[in-house]
Design a protein around this motif. Sequence first.
Motif, PDB file in Angstrom:
ATOM      1  N   GLY A   4       0.816  -1.218   0.000  1.00  0.00           N
ATOM      2  CA  GLY A   4       0.000   0.000   0.000  1.00  0.00           C
ATOM      3  C   GLY A   4       0.841   1.256   0.000  1.00  0.00           C
ATOM      4  O   GLY A   4       0.550   2.228  -0.689  1.00  0.00           O
ATOM      5  N   GLY A   5       1.928   1.240   0.784  1.00  0.00           N
ATOM      6  CA  GLY A   5       2.827   2.389   0.836  1.00  0.00           C
ATOM      7  C   GLY A   5       3.509   2.631  -0.502  1.00  0.00           C
ATOM      8  O   GLY A   5       3.697   3.769  -0.926  1.00  0.00           O
ATOM      9  N   GLU A   6       3.890   1.543  -1.173  1.00  0.00           N
ATOM     10  CA  GLU A   6       4.511   1.682  -2.498  1.00  0.00           C
ATOM     11  C   GLU A   6       3.525   2.261  -3.502  1.00  0.00           C
ATOM     12  O   GLU A   6       3.884   3.113  -4.310  1.00  0.00           O
ATOM     13  CB  GLU A   6       5.040   0.330  -2.975  1.00  0.00           C
ATOM     14  N   LYS A   7       2.273   1.821  -3.431  1.00  0.00           N
ATOM     15  CA  LYS A   7       1.239   2.374  -4.318  1.00  0.00           C
ATOM     16  C   LYS A   7       1.073   3.871  -4.082  1.00  0.00           C
ATOM     17  O   LYS A   7       0.915   4.646  -5.025  1.00  0.00           O
ATOM     18  CB  LYS A   7      -0.098   1.664  -4.087  1.00  0.00           C
ATOM     19  N   GLN A   8       1.091   4.280  -2.819  1.00  0.00           N
ATOM     20  CA  GLN A   8       0.945   5.701  -2.499  1.00  0.00           C
ATOM     21  C   GLN A   8       2.119   6.507  -3.047  1.00  0.00           C
ATOM     22  O   GLN A   8       1.933   7.575  -3.634  1.00  0.00           O
ATOM     23  CB  GLN A   8       0.830   5.888  -0.987  1.00  0.00           C
ATOM     24  N   ARG A   9       3.319   6.001  -2.880  1.00  0.00           N
ATOM     25  CA  ARG A   9       4.495   6.715  -3.391  1.00  0.00           C
ATOM     26  C   ARG A   9       4.485   6.787  -4.909  1.00  0.00           C
ATOM     27  O   ARG A   9       4.847   7.816  -5.483  1.00  0.00           O
ATOM     28  CB  ARG A   9       5.779   6.053  -2.881  1.00  0.00           C
ATOM     29  N   ILE A  10       4.044   5.729  -5.560  1.00  0.00           N
ATOM     30  CA  ILE A  10       3.942   5.732  -7.025  1.00  0.00           C
ATOM     31  C   ILE A  10       2.928   6.773  -7.482  1.00  0.00           C
ATOM     32  O   ILE A  10       3.160   7.514  -8.430  1.00  0.00           O
ATOM     33  CB  ILE A  10       3.580   4.328  -7.558  1.00  0.00           C
ATOM     34  N   GLY A  11       1.789   6.864  -6.799  1.00  0.00           N
ATOM     35  CA  GLY A  11       0.763   7.841  -7.160  1.00  0.00           C
ATOM     36  C   GLY A  11       1.246   9.272  -7.034  1.00  0.00           C
ATOM     37  O   GLY A  11       0.999  10.110  -7.904  1.00  0.00           O
ATOM     38  N   ILE A  16       3.695  14.211  -9.889  1.00  0.00           N
ATOM     39  CA  ILE A  16       4.815  15.146 -10.075  1.00  0.00           C
ATOM     40  C   ILE A  16       5.399  15.008 -11.474  1.00  0.00           C
ATOM     41  O   ILE A  16       5.643  16.003 -12.157  1.00  0.00           O
ATOM     42  CB  ILE A  16       5.890  14.903  -8.993  1.00  0.00           C
ATOM     43  N   LEU A  17       5.608  13.769 -11.925  1.00  0.00           N
ATOM     44  CA  LEU A  17       6.204  13.546 -13.243  1.00  0.00           C
ATOM     45  C   LEU A  17       5.300  14.016 -14.385  1.00  0.00           C
ATOM     46  O   LEU A  17       5.783  14.388 -15.448  1.00  0.00           O
ATOM     47  CB  LEU A  17       6.554  12.067 -13.419  1.00  0.00           C
ATOM     48  N   GLN A  18       3.989  14.004 -14.165  1.00  0.00           N
ATOM     49  CA  GLN A  18       3.051  14.480 -15.183  1.00  0.00           C
ATOM     50  C   GLN A  18       2.984  16.002 -15.229  1.00  0.00           C
ATOM     51  O   GLN A  18       2.302  16.569 -16.059  1.00  0.00           O
ATOM     52  CB  GLN A  18       1.651  13.915 -14.934  1.00  0.00           C
ATOM     53  N   GLY A  19       3.688  16.642 -14.314  1.00  0.00           N
ATOM     54  CA  GLY A  19       3.741  18.098 -14.320  1.00  0.00           C
ATOM     55  C   GLY A  19       2.562  18.774 -13.661  1.00  0.00           C
ATOM     56  O   GLY A  19       2.295  19.948 -13.910  1.00  0.00           O
ATOM     57  N   SER A  20       1.863  18.055 -12.796  1.00  0.00           N
ATOM     58  CA  SER A  20       0.722  18.643 -12.097  1.00  0.00           C
ATOM     59  C   SER A  20       1.181  19.831 -11.261  1.00  0.00           C
ATOM     60  O   SER A  20       2.212  19.788 -10.611  1.00  0.00           O
ATOM     61  CB  SER A  20       0.068  17.605 -11.185  1.00  0.00           C
ATOM     62  N   LYS A  21       0.405  20.886 -11.287  1.00  0.00           N
ATOM     63  CA  LYS A  21       0.697  22.070 -10.469  1.00  0.00           C
ATOM     64  C   LYS A  21      -0.065  22.026  -9.151  1.00  0.00           C
ATOM     65  O   LYS A  21       0.273  22.712  -8.200  1.00  0.00           O
ATOM     66  CB  LYS A  21       0.344  23.354 -11.222  1.00  0.00           C
ATOM     67  N   ILE A  22      -1.130  21.230  -9.125  1.00  0.00           N
ATOM     68  CA  ILE A  22      -1.938  21.047  -7.917  1.00  0.00           C
ATOM     69  C   ILE A  22      -2.060  19.552  -7.677  1.00  0.00           C
ATOM     70  O   ILE A  22      -2.412  18.796  -8.582  1.00  0.00           O
ATOM     71  CB  ILE A  22      -3.344  21.664  -8.062  1.00  0.00           C
ATOM     72  N   ILE A  23      -1.757  19.133  -6.459  1.00  0.00           N
ATOM     73  CA  ILE A  23      -1.885  17.725  -6.103  1.00  0.00           C
ATOM     74  C   ILE A  23      -2.799  17.610  -4.892  1.00  0.00           C
ATOM     75  O   ILE A  23      -2.576  18.253  -3.868  1.00  0.00           O
ATOM     76  CB  ILE A  23      -0.512  17.097  -5.789  1.00  0.00           C
TER      77      ILE A  23
END
Length: 73
Positions: A4-11, A16-23
């Motif tokens: 579950g923790g790995e899934k959260q870190r991947i998300g 960030i990698l997609q360039g989102s300005k708001i998360i």
Amino acid sequence: MISGGEKQRIGIARSILQGSKIILIDEGTNALDKENREYIENNLLVANDLTIIMISHHLDNNMMKKFDKVYKI
């Protein structure tokens, strides 16, 4: 199988990698241990070009001071 923790870190990394300005992170670090949770939250908070909306039950007073606004409900 990933944890579950790995899934959260991947998300979070994906956003960030997609360039989102708001998360928006809804309990996005709750499956992590305290050390990893703090590491990720601290690194997100230093990104000047990123707006973070975080919902969490695990913020201590020191972490709350790092946010511009904290709403307790």
